[in-house]
Structures are given as C-alpha cells and as structure tokens.
Write an enzyme that holds these catalytic residues in place. Structure first.
Site, PDB file in Angstrom:
ATOM      1  N   LYS A 123      55.532  53.862  57.294  1.00 56.45           N
ATOM      2  CA  LYS A 123      55.075  52.881  56.423  1.00 56.45           C
ATOM      3  C   LYS A 123      53.615  52.374  56.946  1.00 56.45           C
ATOM      4  CE  LYS A 123      59.273  53.165  54.024  1.00 56.45           C
ATOM      5  NZ  LYS A 123      60.632  53.130  54.411  1.00 56.45           N
ATOM      6  N   SER A 133      63.923  46.806  50.714  1.00 55.82           N
ATOM      7  CA  SER A 133      62.591  47.712  50.115  1.00 55.82           C
ATOM      8  C   SER A 133      62.480  47.691  48.597  1.00 55.82           C
ATOM      9  CB  SER A 133      63.122  49.445  50.447  1.00 55.82           C
ATOM     10  OG  SER A 133      64.557  49.489  50.134  1.00 55.82           O
ATOM     11  N   HIS A 186      60.139  47.843  56.460  1.00 60.13           N
ATOM     12  CA  HIS A 186      59.004  47.425  55.582  1.00 60.13           C
ATOM     13  C   HIS A 186      58.274  46.279  56.334  1.00 60.13           C
ATOM     14  CE1 HIS A 186      59.430  49.976  52.366  1.00 60.13           C
ATOM     15  NE2 HIS A 186      60.825  50.062  52.799  1.00 60.13           N
TER      16      HIS A 186
HETATM   17  C1  LIG Z   1      61.853  53.965  54.332  1.00 64.38           C
HETATM   18  C2  LIG Z   1      63.062  53.268  54.841  1.00 64.38           C
HETATM   19  C3  LIG Z   1      63.694  53.995  55.607  1.00 64.38           C
HETATM   20  C4  LIG Z   1      63.740  55.661  55.846  1.00 64.38           C
HETATM   21  O1  LIG Z   1      62.756  55.725  56.741  1.00 64.38           O
HETATM   22  P1  LIG Z   1      62.041  57.518  56.739  1.00 64.38           P
HETATM   23  O2  LIG Z   1      61.285  57.535  58.035  1.00 64.38           O
HETATM   24  O3  LIG Z   1      61.205  57.443  55.321  1.00 64.38           O
HETATM   25  O4  LIG Z   1      63.266  58.307  56.670  1.00 64.38           O
HETATM   26  C5  LIG Z   1      64.970  53.321  55.998  1.00 64.38           C
HETATM   27  N1  LIG Z   1      65.142  52.371  55.888  1.00 64.38           N
HETATM   28  C6  LIG Z   1      64.396  51.606  54.871  1.00 64.38           C
HETATM   29  C7  LIG Z   1      64.678  49.994  54.755  1.00 64.38           C
HETATM   30  C8  LIG Z   1      63.166  52.115  54.422  1.00 64.38           C
HETATM   31  O5  LIG Z   1      62.805  51.407  53.617  1.00 64.38           O
END
Ligand SMILES: *Cc1c(COP(=O)(O)O)cnc(C)c1O
Length: 385
Positions: free
Chosen positions: A237, A177, A205
């Site tokens: 996302k 991330s 992602h």
């Molecule tokens: C954003 C993210 C999460 C968390 O997801 P949310 O739905 O925002 O709680 C978990 N793992 C990774 C790799 C992320 O980038």
C-alpha cells in the site's frame, strides 16, 4: 459439484455480485491505462505515489542486477538475502520496535502470527469489520472466535470479562479497509492491559499515512509501541512495493521464525523487492509533504462532497467511501463513472455488509486539486443522493 458452478455464476450475475478484472497496461498511478484507455483513478492503495517512483524503480533494478529475480527458497533455507535482513532492521528502527520480520504478503503475515500464537484453547476477539485475512487467521488457528460490533468497546469489555480463556487475543484493523475509520486504539490498549489480553493491530492502511512521521495509528494516538505487542504493516500500500512485516519484541519475532507456518513454508519475496522497499521506506519517512498533501486533498474532497449532499463516513484517512446501498445501483454508478473516464471500484457484499454497497474512493499524494474537483463534478452527475 463442478456441474453446478455455471448455475451459481449465473446467480451471482443476476444479483449484481459478479466480479471481473480490469486489465492495466501502464504502471500503477493516478492516471493508469485500463482496458486500452487512460482514466483518472481513485481506487489504488498506492497512497503516497511510490509504486512508480523513479528512485524506487532504480533500487529495484540495481538489486535485480546483483541478486537476480527469484529468491530461490524460503527464508529459513537459503532465500534470506542481505537486502531482506537490512530491510527488517530498518523497519524495526522506523517503527521503534525491537525487531521486525518480513512476510511475503499481509494475508500470510496475519495467518502466520495468529496461528503461531493461538490454539483451540485460546479466545480471539475481533471487530466485525476486520479484514478477511484476520477472520481467516482466527479460523485457521482453531481458537474460539468472538466478533464484537464495529468499534464497540463496551461490548468487547463485557465479552472479555465473561471469558475464561487463559490466552485472550484482541485483533483489530488499525484503519478499517472498507470504511477508512480508525480503531479506538486507546480503549483497546486499556482493555488488553486490564483483561490480561494480547493486542494485535493490522495497520495495513495506516502505516505511511498516519502520524507526522508516517509510523501509523500508534503514532497518531501518541501511544508507545510496547502497548501494541503485535503490529502488522503491509508493503503493497503506502510503500508501493509488495509484502508485509510484523513488528514486535525479540521473543515474538523469534517465536514466529520457529513456528509461523506461512513464514516457514513459503518462498521469500524477491531480494529486489526488499531493496526497492528500503528506498521507499526512506522516501516515506523523509517526505512528509506526501502526508500533508494527502490531508489537504482529503479535506477538499470532504468539504466538496458534503456541500453536494453526499453521506460520508467519519474518516480522516485516504479511504473515503460513498455508501450507495444496493449492489445494482453501486455497480451502475461505477460503470457510468468509467464511461466518463473516472475509475472507482464498486465494493459489494460479501466484502461489505448487506445493504452497504459503496463506491470506495481512495486518494494518493500524486492526485491534484483539479483531480478532486473533477471527481466531485462527475460524482454529482451520476449519483442520486
Ligand atoms: C490489504 C490488507 C491486507 C493484505 O495485505 P496483502 O499484502 O495485500 O496480502 C491485510 N490486512 C488489511 C487490513 C489490508 O487492508
């Protein structure tokens, strides 16, 4: 304890680690209104530009008219609506897994899967740069935790060979991330198979972005879904909505429904969010031009940035960080860019390792070539290389 908080906060400020929030007064988009002014943003995870898509909004509104706002209870009580159920079935078909299970956030999905499948007799092997929610998930499970150096599959192999645990669990981000690089998925699959370990990939992602059809890192590496028995996708996302899902076998999903505490003891996401996500899944799957557009913007940026002499991470994803190093300088660049109406967040420790503070640039399919040109020009003005 509480009387020391003021002092600790001051300390953070002097170390340039103090965090503040910007107030958004518009939909999420590449040109949001922040603190009263319109800016050009390069820091959202809305990679496909679906968070404010008219059809997604329409589905949300229609479902709100039908189901109201709150889901009223947990999935196992009375909060599991027909929209949730249909979304789970459609996600499973899209990913190609037997089943999918919705969670209210990605953070909770990770806590829920790991703590349902691991206990204090298990060993969990994690990439050092895994997302915080995966590190917390391992802590909560009380398993023995082993963190291998970033992408270092040789090190991982040795640690697996040395392990005597019966239940071995390998966990990695699909796309990292904060760096945007990819997990070495072929090697991880082989290591899991050869060492009798279970592989879990958090593709928050990657889903929607990687692969021709947007199925994420598994499609990118042309692997079979069964080779990643536990796959996590998030909906906040690329999908532009909120929540997360776990994709896997019938037995995995049924086990999570019985045992996963962050699934059982929390309110289901609103049905209208599930309905909106069904629409965004349809757009995400059908409109491959969004992924192609992203790739072309990424290519334009990387070419321009390397011509200007910036040091880039080896990333094919919309996450394109520019490493600055010191927190103070990174924050300073981010502030200067904001004066020029360019929004890029300064990512500092402890989110990233000490000495690797960075401007984390992210792209959306709704950016234009002119936006990227402007970004490059402004970065060049404010950044000492
Ligand atoms: C954003 C993210 C999460 C968390 O997801 P949310 O739905 O925002 O709680 C978990 N793992 C990774 C790799 C992320 O980038």
């Amino acid at each position: 304890m509480l009387d020391k908080l003021g002092l600790q906060l001051e300390q953070r400020k002097t170390e340039h680690l103090y965090r503040t929030r910007k107030v958004l007064e518009s939909p999420q988009s590449v040109e949001p209104i922040i603190n009263g002014k319109k800016v050009l943003s390069f820091c959202s995870n809305d990679y496909l530009g679906l968070a404010n898509h008219p059809d997604v909004i329409k589905s949300f509104k229609q479902a709100a008219d039908k189901y109201g706002v709150g889901s009223g209870s947990a999935h196992l009580v009375s909060g599991h609506s027909a929209e949730h159920h249909a979304l789970e079935e459609e996600l499973a078909v899209f990913i190609g897994s037997e089943r999918a299970l919705l969670f209210s956030t990605g953070y909770m999905a990770n806590l829920g899967v790991v703590s349902a499948l691991c206990d204090r007799h298990s060993e969990i092997f994690e990439d050092k740069l895994n997302h915080a929610s995966l590190l917390d998930a391992a802590l909560l499970s009380r398993a023995k935790r082993i963190r291998y150096p970033h992408l270092d599959t040789n090190n991982l192999q040795q640690r697996l060979i040395d392990s005597e645990a019966v239940n071995k669990f390998i966990i990695s981000d699909g796309v990292f991330s904060m760096d945007g690089d990819l997990a070495p998925l072929n090697e991880l699959v082989n290591l899991a198979e050869n060492n009798n370990a279970t592989l879990m990939i958090d593709d928050a992602h990657g889903i929607g972005v990687l692969g021709k059809k947007g199925k994420g890192i598994i499609e990118h590496f042309e692997l079979d879904n069964k080779q990643v028995p536990a796959l996590i996708g998030t909906l906040g996302k690329s999908f532009g909505t909120a929540g997360a899902f776990v994709a896997g076998s019938e037995e995995l999903i049924e086990t999570l429904i019985q045992k996963s505490r962050s699934y059982i003891f929390t309110t289901a996401m609103p049905a209208a969010i599930a309905a909106a996500t069904r629409k965004s899944l349809q757009i995400l799957a059908e409109e491959s031009w969004r992924r192609e557009k992203l790739q072309s913007l990424i290519g334009q940026f990387r070419k321009g940035a390397s011509e200007l002499g910036f040091e880039l991470i080896d990333s094919i994803t919309p996450i394109q960080p520019i490493i600055i190093g010191a927190s103070e300088q990174t924050l300073n660049r981010s502030e200067k860019l904001l004066e020029k109406n360019i929004l890029i967040s300064a990512i500092r420790p402890p989110t990233v390792p000490e000495g690797t503070a960075r401007l984390r640039v992210t792209f959306s399919a709704t950016h234009t070539e002119e936006h990227v040109d402007k970004l490059l020009a402004m970065l060049n003005e404010v950044t000492i290389k």
